[in-house]
Design a protein around this motif. Structure first.
Motif, PDB file in Angstrom:
ATOM      1  N   PHE A  21      41.520  53.655  14.992  1.00 35.37           N
ATOM      2  CA  PHE A  21      40.399  53.412  13.958  1.00 35.37           C
ATOM      3  C   PHE A  21      40.995  53.027  12.738  1.00 35.37           C
ATOM      4  N   CYS A  22      40.493  52.297  11.950  1.00 33.95           N
ATOM      5  CA  CYS A  22      40.738  51.910  10.501  1.00 33.95           C
ATOM      6  C   CYS A  22      39.503  51.625   9.848  1.00 33.95           C
ATOM      7  N   GLN A  23      39.659  51.113   8.449  1.00 31.51           N
ATOM      8  CA  GLN A  23      38.515  51.000   7.511  1.00 31.51           C
ATOM      9  C   GLN A  23      37.768  49.530   7.947  1.00 31.51           C
ATOM     10  N   PRO A  24      36.439  49.224   7.712  1.00 27.59           N
ATOM     11  CA  PRO A  24      36.011  48.070   7.956  1.00 27.59           C
ATOM     12  C   PRO A  24      36.168  47.136   6.884  1.00 27.59           C
ATOM     13  N   GLU A  25      35.843  45.821   7.141  1.00 18.94           N
ATOM     14  CA  GLU A  25      36.115  44.872   6.373  1.00 18.94           C
ATOM     15  C   GLU A  25      35.683  45.033   4.910  1.00 18.94           C
ATOM     16  N   ASP A  26      34.493  45.637   4.471  1.00 14.61           N
ATOM     17  CA  ASP A  26      33.732  45.727   3.261  1.00 14.61           C
ATOM     18  C   ASP A  26      34.642  47.087   2.712  1.00 14.61           C
ATOM     19  N   HIS A  27      35.708  47.662   3.194  1.00 16.56           N
ATOM     20  CA  HIS A  27      36.692  48.468   2.499  1.00 16.56           C
ATOM     21  C   HIS A  27      38.088  48.083   2.819  1.00 16.56           C
ATOM     22  N   PRO A  28      38.278  46.837   2.171  1.00 10.95           N
ATOM     23  CA  PRO A  28      39.758  46.392   2.477  1.00 10.95           C
ATOM     24  C   PRO A  28      40.815  46.922   1.654  1.00 10.95           C
ATOM     25  N   VAL A  29      41.971  46.925   2.123  1.00 12.99           N
ATOM     26  CA  VAL A  29      43.010  47.394   1.706  1.00 12.99           C
ATOM     27  C   VAL A  29      43.981  46.502   1.009  1.00 12.99           C
ATOM     28  N   ARG A  30      44.066  46.427  -0.166  1.00 11.84           N
ATOM     29  CA  ARG A  30      44.910  45.577  -0.757  1.00 11.84           C
ATOM     30  C   ARG A  30      46.363  45.591  -0.733  1.00 11.84           C
ATOM     31  N   ALA A  31      47.171  44.706  -0.592  1.00 13.52           N
ATOM     32  CA  ALA A  31      48.560  44.950   0.030  1.00 13.52           C
ATOM     33  C   ALA A  31      49.348  45.563  -1.103  1.00 13.52           C
ATOM     34  N   SER A  32      48.964  45.281  -2.432  1.00 13.63           N
ATOM     35  CA  SER A  32      49.792  45.896  -3.384  1.00 13.63           C
ATOM     36  C   SER A  32      49.146  47.204  -3.973  1.00 13.63           C
ATOM     37  N   PHE A  33      48.408  47.798  -3.164  1.00 13.39           N
ATOM     38  CA  PHE A  33      47.831  49.010  -3.418  1.00 13.39           C
ATOM     39  C   PHE A  33      47.526  49.828  -2.315  1.00 13.39           C
ATOM     40  N   PRO A  34      48.408  50.226  -1.420  1.00  8.38           N
ATOM     41  CA  PRO A  34      48.395  50.883  -0.003  1.00  8.38           C
ATOM     42  C   PRO A  34      47.579  52.336  -0.170  1.00  8.38           C
ATOM     43  N   GLU A  35      47.569  52.766  -1.400  1.00  8.74           N
ATOM     44  CA  GLU A  35      46.645  53.993  -1.618  1.00  8.74           C
ATOM     45  C   GLU A  35      45.287  53.882  -1.065  1.00  8.74           C
ATOM     46  N   GLY A  36      44.912  52.710  -1.361  1.00  9.75           N
ATOM     47  CA  GLY A  36      43.416  52.451  -0.833  1.00  9.75           C
ATOM     48  C   GLY A  36      43.119  52.449   0.694  1.00  9.75           C
ATOM     49  N   GLU A  37      44.062  52.747   1.407  1.00 10.17           N
ATOM     50  CA  GLU A  37      43.879  53.027   2.834  1.00 10.17           C
ATOM     51  C   GLU A  37      43.865  54.196   3.162  1.00 10.17           C
ATOM     52  N   TYR A  38      42.797  55.042   3.513  1.00 11.61           N
ATOM     53  CA  TYR A  38      42.293  56.376   3.445  1.00 11.61           C
ATOM     54  C   TYR A  38      41.873  56.680   4.925  1.00 11.61           C
ATOM     55  N   LEU A  39      40.980  56.010   5.595  1.00 16.78           N
ATOM     56  CA  LEU A  39      40.176  56.275   6.693  1.00 16.78           C
ATOM     57  C   LEU A  39      41.312  55.851   7.716  1.00 16.78           C
ATOM     58  N   LYS A  40      41.376  56.727   8.721  1.00 16.15           N
ATOM     59  CA  LYS A  40      42.254  56.306   9.907  1.00 16.15           C
ATOM     60  C   LYS A  40      41.798  57.209  10.954  1.00 16.15           C
ATOM     61  N   GLY A  41      41.885  56.692  12.363  1.00 19.00           N
ATOM     62  CA  GLY A  41      41.340  57.625  13.331  1.00 19.00           C
ATOM     63  C   GLY A  41      42.060  57.474  14.736  1.00 19.00           C
ATOM     64  N   LEU A  42      41.892  58.101  15.588  1.00 13.70           N
ATOM     65  CA  LEU A  42      42.309  57.635  17.030  1.00 13.70           C
ATOM     66  C   LEU A  42      41.426  58.082  18.185  1.00 13.70           C
ATOM     67  N   LEU A  43      41.263  57.291  19.008  1.00 14.54           N
ATOM     68  CA  LEU A  43      40.504  57.570  20.217  1.00 14.54           C
ATOM     69  C   LEU A  43      41.410  58.002  21.188  1.00 14.54           C
ATOM     70  N   VAL A  44      41.234  59.295  21.806  1.00 12.67           N
ATOM     71  CA  VAL A  44      42.300  59.934  22.683  1.00 12.67           C
ATOM     72  C   VAL A  44      41.616  60.242  24.093  1.00 12.67           C
ATOM     73  N   ARG A  45      42.309  60.016  25.003  1.00 14.31           N
ATOM     74  CA  ARG A  45      41.791  60.368  26.422  1.00 14.31           C
ATOM     75  C   ARG A  45      42.583  61.671  26.735  1.00 14.31           C
ATOM     76  N   VAL A  46      42.066  62.518  27.361  1.00 12.30           N
ATOM     77  CA  VAL A  46      42.428  63.611  27.968  1.00 12.30           C
ATOM     78  C   VAL A  46      43.069  63.248  29.576  1.00 12.30           C
ATOM     79  N   VAL A  47      44.117  63.091  29.860  1.00 11.62           N
ATOM     80  CA  VAL A  47      44.556  62.696  31.119  1.00 11.62           C
ATOM     81  C   VAL A  47      44.229  63.779  32.406  1.00 11.62           C
TER      82      VAL A  47
END
Length: 394
Positions: free
Chosen positions: A368-394
């Motif tokens: 998972f990541c941020q949607p289009e209305d929460h863009p991450v500026r290339a020169s400002f990577p600190e703006g990338e705050y939301l991340k997530g994982l979809l995990v399956r238990v095998v």
């Protein structure tokens, strides 16, 4: 114009369009700039780099705005920047979504400014002294562009204290929002409390992630942790979840969630809303031998800075370990971090440790990541705050 001279070797980031100049990079100031003043930033060889907003009280002493020396930072400059940010998001609005982020601070070259649209109302947050000085211009431009019923300010952020600014809450235009504003996201109706709710009223940064997670909810037993007003819960019901248990420590969140379930016509007998500390509740579920098919873990920010990352990693690991223990074989975990200090690779490692401690074999099946209305500026990577994982238990 008042000037800032940088120390030798401390200008690289500014040349590369990074918007922050830290106080330790400054060699000297010219003409005694005041907090909130627009200044011209030069390197040690007296070469112009950019214009920015100065604040001696802040660790980020200058927030850079414009790298073109021919431009003037005046009322029209601010209006043009606001209009550019808003106009590129208008295509995201439709009958299924009337709520989004209009302005995302540094990512939109407007440091210290957040603006969110909730149906016919706009909520703003200002957390920089320079932006505070042009707040009326920003509000007027938003009115001209979108003609909202009202604009309400929720500037009660810790960052304002670092900028030497007091809290500033209240109506800035038009009507004060009612206790609950009805919005639509992914075709689902919500009641949002703009005046007293968390942050600016609603977490629209999870819009796409809610819809993606809900694809796995049909006929499943779901647990939504840190549910707030029910984003993941309602999307799960819309996709045919068998049952959903929603957990949050906030009484207001739980009451709002119950109202949202009813408003959308979902069966109340399939829903359980629990006001509790999530970690405590997960322990109790484990002791009771409960199992689920889909679990959502969307906690608050555990790592506000890099200095807290180690402690936060332990908290994320323990939380996810408890979640994994409650999943059936083949079950899905949607787990998130909104801590900017934690990158996705570190988060993956934390989840791997959690799975190891839980005795579970897992697969990462979506990132998972941020949607289009929460863009991450290339020169400002600190703006990338939301991340997530979809995990399956095998």
């Amino acid at each position: 114009m008042k000037k800032i001279i940088l120390n030798k070797g401390k200008d690289k980031a500014a040349w590369q369009l990074h918007p922050w100049v830290f106080s330790g990079a400054i060699k000297s100031t010219v003409d005694h700039p005041k907090n909130g003043d627009i200044v011209a930033v030069f390197n040690n060889e007296d070469e112009f780099i950019a214009y920015g907003m100065y604040n001696a009280k802040s660790r980020v002493a200058v927030r850079l705005l414009e790298w073109d020396p021919s431009k003037e930072i005046n009322e029209q400059w601010w209006r043009a920047r606001v209009a550019k940010a808003v106009n590129k998001r208008l295509a995201l609005l439709n009958e299924e979504n009337d709520t989004l982020r209009l302005i995302f601070a540094e990512a939109d070259f407007l440091p210290g400014l957040i603006a969110d649209k909730y149906a016919d109302y706009i909520s703003i947050q200002v957390h920089a002294a320079g932006t505070e000085s042009v707040k009326d211009i920003i509000v007027d431009e938003l009115v001209q562009l979108l003609h909202p019923k009202g604009i309400y300010e929720r500037s009660d952020l810790k960052s304002r204290e670092y900028e030497g600014l007091p809290d500033s809450n209240g109506k800035r235009y038009g009507e004060v929002p009612p206790e609950f504003v009805e919005i639509v996201e992914n075709g689902i109706h919500y009641q949002v409390n703009i005046v007293e709710g968390q942050k600016s009223g609603f977490y629209c940064d999870q819009r796409e992630n809610r819809a993606i997670t809900a694809r796995y909810a049909k006929d499943k037993k779901v647990l939504d942790c840190f549910c707030y007003s029910g984003g993941f819960t309602l999307n799960a019901f819309r996709q045919g979840a068998q049952s959903v248990t929603s957990v949050d420590s906030s009484a207001l969140a739980i009451e709002t969630l119950k109202s949202n379930v009813q408003k959308n016509g979902f069966a109340a007998d399939k829903h359980s809303a629990v006001q509790s500390d999530v970690n405590k509740y997960l322990r109790e579920l484990g002791e009771q031998g409960e199992k689920f098919d889909l679990i959502v873990l969307d906690p608050p920010k555990y790592a506000p800075s890099r200095s807290t990352l180690e402690k936060a990693s332990r908290a994320y690991k323990d939380l996810n370990r408890r979640g994994l223990l409650l999943l059936n074989s083949g079950g899905i975990l949607a787990t998130f971090s909104c801590s900017g200090a934690m990158d996705i690779e570190t988060f993956k490692q934390v989840i791997a440790w959690a799975a190891l401690d839980a005795g579970k074999e897992i697969q990462y099946i979506y990132q998972f990541c941020q949607p289009e209305d929460h863009p991450v500026r290339a020169s400002f990577p600190e703006g990338e705050y939301l991340k997530g994982l979809l995990v399956r238990v095998v």
